[in-house]
Design an enzyme around this catalytic site. Structure first.
Site, mmCIF file in Angstrom:
data_model
loop_
_atom_site.group_PDB
_atom_site.id
_atom_site.type_symbol
_atom_site.label_atom_id
_atom_site.label_comp_id
_atom_site.label_asym_id
_atom_site.label_seq_id
_atom_site.Cartn_x
_atom_site.Cartn_y
_atom_site.Cartn_z
ATOM 1 N N ASN A 88 0.958 -1.075 0.025
ATOM 2 C CA ASN A 88 -0.155 -0.157 -0.062
ATOM 3 C C ASN A 88 0.993 1.152 0.093
ATOM 4 O O ASN A 88 1.997 1.370 0.776
ATOM 5 C CB ASN A 88 -1.005 -0.134 1.171
ATOM 6 C CG ASN A 88 -2.094 -1.122 1.117
ATOM 7 O OD1 ASN A 88 -2.389 -1.593 0.159
ATOM 8 N ND2 ASN A 88 -2.172 -1.832 2.285
ATOM 9 N N HIS A 101 6.557 -1.352 3.753
ATOM 10 C CA HIS A 101 6.373 -2.921 4.209
ATOM 11 C C HIS A 101 5.457 -3.551 3.012
ATOM 12 O O HIS A 101 4.716 -2.954 2.142
ATOM 13 C CB HIS A 101 5.524 -2.875 5.340
ATOM 14 C CG HIS A 101 4.299 -2.013 5.362
ATOM 15 N ND1 HIS A 101 4.418 -0.699 5.542
ATOM 16 C CD2 HIS A 101 2.877 -2.380 5.320
ATOM 17 C CE1 HIS A 101 3.044 -0.268 5.493
ATOM 18 N NE2 HIS A 101 2.149 -1.222 5.405
ATOM 19 N N HIS A 103 2.961 -6.707 2.579
ATOM 20 C CA HIS A 103 2.118 -7.555 3.215
ATOM 21 C C HIS A 103 1.864 -8.761 2.369
ATOM 22 O O HIS A 103 2.011 -8.943 1.234
ATOM 23 C CB HIS A 103 0.601 -6.936 3.200
ATOM 24 C CG HIS A 103 0.191 -5.643 3.718
ATOM 25 N ND1 HIS A 103 -0.482 -5.449 4.925
ATOM 26 C CD2 HIS A 103 0.439 -4.326 3.420
ATOM 27 C CE1 HIS A 103 -0.571 -4.326 5.346
ATOM 28 N NE2 HIS A 103 -0.025 -3.590 4.269
HETATM 29 P P1 DGP Z 1 -0.822 -0.193 5.615
HETATM 30 O O1 DGP Z 1 -2.161 0.219 5.744
HETATM 31 O O2 DGP Z 1 -0.643 -0.786 4.482
HETATM 32 O O3 DGP Z 1 0.254 0.995 6.241
HETATM 33 O O4 DGP Z 1 -0.411 -1.424 6.859
HETATM 34 C C1 DGP Z 1 0.140 -1.024 8.019
HETATM 35 C C2 DGP Z 1 -0.200 -2.558 8.839
HETATM 36 O O5 DGP Z 1 0.675 -2.472 9.837
HETATM 37 C C3 DGP Z 1 -1.662 -2.777 9.295
HETATM 38 O O6 DGP Z 1 -1.988 -3.908 8.445
HETATM 39 C C4 DGP Z 1 -1.531 -3.077 10.734
HETATM 40 C C5 DGP Z 1 0.031 -3.118 11.029
HETATM 41 N N1 DGP Z 1 0.504 -2.774 12.202
HETATM 42 C C6 DGP Z 1 0.150 -1.406 12.692
HETATM 43 N N2 DGP Z 1 0.751 -1.358 13.974
HETATM 44 C C7 DGP Z 1 1.248 -2.399 14.139
HETATM 45 C C8 DGP Z 1 2.033 -2.917 15.395
HETATM 46 O O7 DGP Z 1 2.152 -2.258 16.189
HETATM 47 N N3 DGP Z 1 2.375 -4.267 15.355
HETATM 48 C C9 DGP Z 1 2.379 -5.033 14.198
HETATM 49 N N4 DGP Z 1 2.686 -6.256 14.387
HETATM 50 N N5 DGP Z 1 1.509 -4.600 13.176
HETATM 51 C C10 DGP Z 1 1.149 -3.503 13.181
#
Ligand code: DGP
Length: 115
Positions: A88, A101, A103
């Site tokens: 994203n 990142h 996914h």
């Molecule tokens: P995006 O919408 O592509 O920026 O995805 C961010 C993702 O990061 C979302 O699916 C939730 C994940 N996320 C956010 N904060 C944390 C966290 O503190 N720990 C973990 N493991 N994932 C997180």
């Protein structure tokens, strides 16, 4: 948006907990805290590139490494029937954490088009 501190920087430094499934010098992979599929893992570079749109030619090898890391992590997660890799990017892409990142989503049939 420029490179800046995010929650993922804190995960890299082990300042907040995460379920880490893979790590090397360049990348870290951990389970998404809000999974959208039975398997939902994030692969991030340790270098704090805010978003794909900020990557440049100097990052070519790193970007390739992230994709190969996604392949490795998916294999280790047992996703034999396939999986989806999503990046994203910025506001219209639905990005919420500004640290690049990938996914990895798997363990169910994915739909197309995405929402
Ligand atoms: P995006 O919408 O592509 O920026 O995805 C961010 C993702 O990061 C979302 O699916 C939730 C994940 N996320 C956010 N904060 C944390 C966290 O503190 N720990 C973990 N493991 N994932 C997180």
């Amino acid at each position: 948006m420029t490179n800046q501190e995010t929650i993922f920087s804190k995960i890299i430094r082990r300042e907040i907990p995460a379920n880490i499934v893979y790590e090397d010098d360049l990348a870290l992979a951990f389970k998404d805290v809000n999974p959208q599929a039975p398997v939902h893992i994030l692969v991030i570079p340790k270098k704090p590139i805010a978003k794909l749109a900020d990557a440049d030619a100097q990052d070519a090898a790193l970007l390739g490494h992230l994709l190969l890391t996604a392949k490795r992590v998916a294999q280790e997660a047992g996703l034999k029937n396939g999986y989806r890799v999503v990046i994203n990017t910025d506001a219209d892409g639905g990005q919420t954490v500004y640290h690049l990142h990938l996914h990895i989503l798997g363990g169910r049939q994915m739909a197309w088009p995405p929402g």
